[in-house]
Design a protein around this motif. Structure first.
Motif, mmCIF file in Angstrom:
data_model
loop_
_atom_site.group_PDB
_atom_site.id
_atom_site.type_symbol
_atom_site.label_atom_id
_atom_site.label_comp_id
_atom_site.label_asym_id
_atom_site.label_seq_id
_atom_site.Cartn_x
_atom_site.Cartn_y
_atom_site.Cartn_z
ATOM 1 N N LEU A 58 -20.959 53.863 -47.500
ATOM 2 C CA LEU A 58 -19.588 53.428 -47.280
ATOM 3 C C LEU A 58 -18.751 53.638 -48.533
ATOM 4 C CD1 LEU A 58 -17.603 52.043 -45.297
ATOM 5 C CD2 LEU A 58 -18.304 49.849 -46.281
ATOM 6 N N LYS A 59 -17.594 54.266 -48.348
ATOM 7 C CA LYS A 59 -16.681 54.556 -49.448
ATOM 8 C C LYS A 59 -15.496 53.585 -49.426
ATOM 9 C CE LYS A 59 -18.787 58.395 -50.767
ATOM 10 N NZ LYS A 59 -19.448 58.515 -52.092
ATOM 11 N N PRO A 60 -14.885 53.322 -50.582
ATOM 12 C CA PRO A 60 -13.713 52.437 -50.628
ATOM 13 C C PRO A 60 -12.433 53.182 -50.238
ATOM 14 C CG PRO A 60 -14.260 53.127 -52.843
ATOM 15 C CD PRO A 60 -15.327 53.706 -51.949
ATOM 16 N N TRP A 61 -12.390 53.595 -48.979
ATOM 17 C CA TRP A 61 -11.279 54.432 -48.526
ATOM 18 C C TRP A 61 -10.287 53.688 -47.634
ATOM 19 C CZ3 TRP A 61 -14.205 59.546 -46.881
ATOM 20 C CH2 TRP A 61 -14.647 60.196 -48.040
ATOM 21 N N ALA A 113 -14.173 49.872 -40.907
ATOM 22 C CA ALA A 113 -14.304 50.637 -42.143
ATOM 23 C C ALA A 113 -15.071 51.934 -41.896
ATOM 24 C CB ALA A 113 -15.009 49.808 -43.209
ATOM 25 N N CYS A 114 -16.151 51.853 -41.149
ATOM 26 C CA CYS A 114 -16.974 53.035 -40.879
ATOM 27 C C CYS A 114 -16.238 54.015 -39.967
ATOM 28 C CB CYS A 114 -18.299 52.617 -40.251
ATOM 29 S SG CYS A 114 -19.403 51.742 -41.388
ATOM 30 N N GLU A 168 -7.723 57.938 -53.123
ATOM 31 C CA GLU A 168 -8.638 56.898 -53.589
ATOM 32 C C GLU A 168 -7.885 55.611 -53.913
ATOM 33 O OE1 GLU A 168 -11.871 57.101 -53.814
ATOM 34 O OE2 GLU A 168 -12.274 59.251 -53.597
ATOM 35 N N ILE A 169 -8.508 54.475 -53.656
ATOM 36 C CA ILE A 169 -7.933 53.188 -54.025
ATOM 37 C C ILE A 169 -8.243 52.941 -55.500
ATOM 38 C CG2 ILE A 169 -8.007 50.695 -53.621
ATOM 39 C CD1 ILE A 169 -8.806 51.298 -50.734
ATOM 40 N N PRO A 170 -7.257 52.615 -56.314
ATOM 41 C CA PRO A 170 -7.501 52.380 -57.745
ATOM 42 C C PRO A 170 -8.573 51.323 -57.983
ATOM 43 C CG PRO A 170 -5.154 52.533 -57.312
ATOM 44 C CD PRO A 170 -5.832 52.490 -55.971
ATOM 45 N N GLU A 171 -9.404 51.551 -58.986
ATOM 46 C CA GLU A 171 -10.542 50.676 -59.258
ATOM 47 C C GLU A 171 -10.144 49.210 -59.469
ATOM 48 O OE1 GLU A 171 -14.454 49.608 -59.549
ATOM 49 O OE2 GLU A 171 -13.565 51.482 -58.873
ATOM 50 N N PRO A 172 -9.044 48.905 -60.188
ATOM 51 C CA PRO A 172 -8.675 47.485 -60.351
ATOM 52 C C PRO A 172 -8.409 46.793 -59.016
ATOM 53 C CG PRO A 172 -7.528 48.829 -61.954
ATOM 54 C CD PRO A 172 -8.169 49.786 -60.997
#
Length: 255
Positions: free
Chosen positions: A127-130, A196-197, A212-216
């Motif tokens: 799973l990716k943080p997308w 999410a999937c 991409e969602i920023p890491e913070p």
């Protein structure tokens, strides 16, 4: 031939057990309505309050046939209690008894074979943080490798170790799993994981570069989710609405 029997346990069990039966049966009906089921082959369980027993579906019923009274009560050794005329799925026993044995907080366990959870679980990157939905699952996500049909008692220990204290699990080649302190919490957690999937699979099919969602934000949103999407505004808040939906679909689930 499997015969569906109609009987009522409403006045034969405690009010607490009956409410758990109603909530769990509603969950089965909602899963069927959302087309997350897999004929008769997946399972959702809930602990009977104040005991080490749990309720699970009768093996041979489709999810839209599940009722509060035909849920099967079993102990952690797989013994069927209270004279139920039904049997349970052996794989369901392996998975659910293992989790209920070690996770006191896991009052409900949902294990399903949805297309989206199987797909993402089987990707090497997982799973990716997308999406926002993925960020609700990622901070409490684990993986359990495929060991064949879950009918081997030796798999229980590995499953327990892999789950640890997480609330969401992806099982490569197999599906998804969530746990919660109530049926509503486990249901909402699976809803988030499934969404999410599904979104991730859609993005991958699009073949375009993903923003991409920023890491913070990735690190901070879980704390936000505890306030906005959990507790009184998550499973506890959403479940009464889901119950109303189940009653509208077919009120026989509470029989």
């Amino acid at each position: 031939m499997f015969e569906l029997e109609h009987f009522s346990l409403k006045d034969k069990v405690s009010p607490e057990e009956w409410q758990t039966r109603v909530d769990l049966a509603a969950c089965y009906r909602l899963v069927a309505d959302m087309r997350w089921g897999d004929l008769i082959y997946t399972h959702i369980s809930a602990k009977v309050p104040g005991t080490n027993h749990y309720l699970v579906n009768a093996f041979g019923l489709t999810f839209d046939e599940v009722r509060a009274s035909n849920l099967v009560k079993v102990d952690l050794d797989g013994n069927i209690l209270d004279g139920s005329p039904y049997q349970i799925n052996p794989a369901g026993f392996t998975i659910h008894s293992a989790i209920h044995e070690v996770r006191e907080d896991a009052k409900c366990v949902i294990h399903l074979h949805t297309k989206a959870t199987i797909g993402v679980a089987t990707l090497k990157g997982g799973l990716k943080p997308w999406s926002q939905y993925s960020l609700f699952s990622l901070p409490s996500l684990s993986y359990h490798s495929y060991e064949g049909l879950a009918v081997n008692d030796n798999e229980r220990k590995q499953l327990q170790e892999d789950l640890g204290d997480t609330n969401h699990m992806l099982l490569p080649n197999h599906g998804g799993l969530t746990v919660g302190p109530t049926v509503g919490d486990a249901f909402m957690r699976f809803y988030d994981l499934e969404r999410a999937c599904d979104i991730q699979m859609s993005l991958m099919q699009a073949g375009e570069e993903v923003i991409e969602i920023p890491e913070p934000i990735v690190k901070g949103i879980y704390e936000q989710a505890k306030i906005v999407h959990a507790g009184e505004t998550g499973g506890q808040k959403a479940w009464p609405a889901m119950l109303r939906r189940a009653y509208k679909l077919d009120p026989t689930f509470c029989e």
